[in-house]
Design a protein around this motif. Structure first.
Motif, PDB file in Angstrom:
ATOM      1  N   LEU A  40       0.821  -1.210   0.000  1.00  0.00           N
ATOM      2  CA  LEU A  40       0.000   0.000   0.000  1.00  0.00           C
ATOM      3  C   LEU A  40       0.858   1.266   0.000  1.00  0.00           C
ATOM      4  O   LEU A  40       0.323   2.358   0.164  1.00  0.00           O
ATOM      5  CB  LEU A  40      -0.924   0.013   1.219  1.00  0.00           C
ATOM      6  N   GLY A  41       2.144   1.121  -0.195  1.00  0.00           N
ATOM      7  CA  GLY A  41       3.040   2.276  -0.165  1.00  0.00           C
ATOM      8  C   GLY A  41       3.297   2.903  -1.524  1.00  0.00           C
ATOM      9  O   GLY A  41       4.294   3.606  -1.701  1.00  0.00           O
ATOM     10  N   GLU A  43       1.903   5.380  -3.074  1.00  0.00           N
ATOM     11  CA  GLU A  43       1.956   6.842  -3.012  1.00  0.00           C
ATOM     12  C   GLU A  43       3.332   7.321  -2.536  1.00  0.00           C
ATOM     13  O   GLU A  43       3.908   8.268  -3.084  1.00  0.00           O
ATOM     14  CB  GLU A  43       0.868   7.354  -2.075  1.00  0.00           C
ATOM     15  N   VAL A  93      -0.001  -4.573   5.383  1.00  0.00           N
ATOM     16  CA  VAL A  93      -0.867  -3.392   5.310  1.00  0.00           C
ATOM     17  C   VAL A  93      -0.285  -2.248   6.128  1.00  0.00           C
ATOM     18  O   VAL A  93      -0.149  -1.114   5.643  1.00  0.00           O
ATOM     19  CB  VAL A  93      -2.292  -3.733   5.785  1.00  0.00           C
ATOM     20  N   ALA A  94       0.071  -2.533   7.377  1.00  0.00           N
ATOM     21  CA  ALA A  94       0.620  -1.495   8.246  1.00  0.00           C
ATOM     22  C   ALA A  94       1.940  -0.953   7.700  1.00  0.00           C
ATOM     23  O   ALA A  94       2.192   0.254   7.713  1.00  0.00           O
ATOM     24  CB  ALA A  94       0.822  -2.052   9.663  1.00  0.00           C
ATOM     25  N   GLY A  96       2.952  -0.933   4.561  1.00  0.00           N
ATOM     26  CA  GLY A  96       2.698  -0.148   3.358  1.00  0.00           C
ATOM     27  C   GLY A  96       2.213   1.252   3.673  1.00  0.00           C
ATOM     28  O   GLY A  96       2.643   2.233   3.056  1.00  0.00           O
ATOM     29  N   LEU A  97       1.320   1.357   4.643  1.00  0.00           N
ATOM     30  CA  LEU A  97       0.833   2.678   5.060  1.00  0.00           C
ATOM     31  C   LEU A  97       1.972   3.508   5.648  1.00  0.00           C
ATOM     32  O   LEU A  97       2.084   4.709   5.375  1.00  0.00           O
ATOM     33  CB  LEU A  97      -0.293   2.527   6.083  1.00  0.00           C
ATOM     34  N   THR A 100       4.128   4.926   2.899  1.00  0.00           N
ATOM     35  CA  THR A 100       3.552   6.124   2.279  1.00  0.00           C
ATOM     36  C   THR A 100       3.853   7.366   3.104  1.00  0.00           C
ATOM     37  O   THR A 100       4.290   8.401   2.571  1.00  0.00           O
ATOM     38  CB  THR A 100       2.032   5.957   2.109  1.00  0.00           C
ATOM     39  N   LEU A 101       3.629   7.280   4.407  1.00  0.00           N
ATOM     40  CA  LEU A 101       3.901   8.426   5.283  1.00  0.00           C
ATOM     41  C   LEU A 101       5.386   8.782   5.275  1.00  0.00           C
ATOM     42  O   LEU A 101       5.759   9.960   5.248  1.00  0.00           O
ATOM     43  CB  LEU A 101       3.436   8.110   6.702  1.00  0.00           C
ATOM     44  N   TRP A 227      -2.909   6.004  -4.642  1.00  0.00           N
ATOM     45  CA  TRP A 227      -4.108   5.291  -4.204  1.00  0.00           C
ATOM     46  C   TRP A 227      -4.982   4.923  -5.394  1.00  0.00           C
ATOM     47  O   TRP A 227      -5.598   3.853  -5.420  1.00  0.00           O
ATOM     48  CB  TRP A 227      -4.882   6.136  -3.198  1.00  0.00           C
TER      49      TRP A 227
END
Length: 310
Positions: A40-41, A43, A93-94, A96-97, A100-101, A227
């Protein structure tokens, strides 16, 4: 609103430019997800690629090296994700988020000295008589090389995934990592290569954004493109050519809303800016209503942690 002020030929040509960053990021994420990994990274990798590509292009004066720098930046960041999830077995999931940050913060720090600077221009490809063909010339044959390279990448990903032994192994890993491991394939190595490939393509998409589509550096300039790339992979049912169609659809919506603003459409600018994202969400909802079809299209091991000891 004066629709006659919109040049529809230029609008369709601009569609390809608007779609290319998302297309590159989405086709990279498709490769990653086909290996059974959910990153999910996207971005964060895109924005890192945007600043790395911009910085390299400004320093060297070469857009080509800038694109290479963007791909390298995205790949390096993706390998951080790969190390954490595949070696240290952190939650995908964690992680990847968090990626992104981290990418958003790192790019903001790196880009402080590049605000207000123009990068070297990326020349358009000279296709000779093809560029002069009425209607088709301006739409298809007056673009920079990266647009054609992005389409070539889609074709290459399709050919590798569905026409080669390497693609079969990658897809088998995404369906059942344990079965692939039992057959003697090095699952972690395969997934790390897929993650690096996906990161490089996301970084390339980010570099295209800062060097061609919006030739300047602005903090947070990806504005959710990563996203949308993630959503496009689901929209495309994990099929490369459908990713191309979805990316061009979203690119067309983005360019159209900008032209409608310029034509004086009497609607708040914020609503027009939201429209491509809202339509993308609606498409995903409609697709998800056929749950059986989506579940059979998604790699069976997507997002699952693989333990080499099993």
């Amino acid at each position: 609103m004066d629709l006659s002020s919109i040049n529809w030929l230029l609008l369709i040509a601009a569609l390809m430019v608007g779609a290319t960053p998302i297309l590159l990021a989405a086709i990279g994420e498709l490769v990653v997800e086909r290996s059974g990994v959910l990153n999910l990274g996207v971005e964060g990798m895109m924005i890192t690629g945007a600043i790395c590509g911009f910085a390299v292009a400004v320093k060297t004066g070469s857009p080509a090296l800038g694109f290479l720098g963007g791909a390298l930046g995205g790949a390096v960041l993706s390998l951080v994700f790969g190390l954490l999830t595949q070696v240290f077995l952190s939650n995908q999931v964690a992680t990847g988020l968090a990626l992104t940050l981290f990418g958003l913060g790192l790019s903001a720090l790196m880009g402080q000295s590049y605000v207000g600077i123009r990068p070297p221009a990326t020349p358009k490809l000279d296709l000779g008589p093809l560029s002069d063909i009425p209607v088709l010339g301006p739409i298809l044959f007056r673009h920079d090389p990266m647009i054609y390279i992005s389409i070539l990448i889609v074709a290459l990903v399709w050919a590798v995934l569905f026409r080669t032994r390497a693609g079969l192994i990658l897809r088998a890993t995404g369906e059942s990592a344990e079965a692939a491991h039992a057959l003697g394939y090095r699952v972690i190595r395969i997934r790390l290569l897929a993650i690096a490939c996906g990161g490089a393509l996301a970084g390339l998409g980010g570099a295209y954004l800062s060097l061609v589509r919006v030739p300047q550096w602005t903090e947070g300039m990806t504005a959710g493109a990563g996203w949308i790339a993630l959503a496009l992979v689901v929209f495309a049912s994990w099929r490369p050519w459908r990713v191309l169609i979805g990316a061009y659809l979203f690119g067309g919506l983005t360019v159209l809303q900008l032209n409608l603003q310029a034509a004086g459409m009497k609607m708040p600018v914020e609503y027009l800016s939201m429209s491509p994202y809202i339509i993308t969400i609606l498409v995903l909802v409609l697709i998800s209503s056929g749950r059986g079809r989506i579940s059979t299209s998604a790699p069976a091991a997507l997002g699952r942690t693989f333990h080499a000891s099993t």
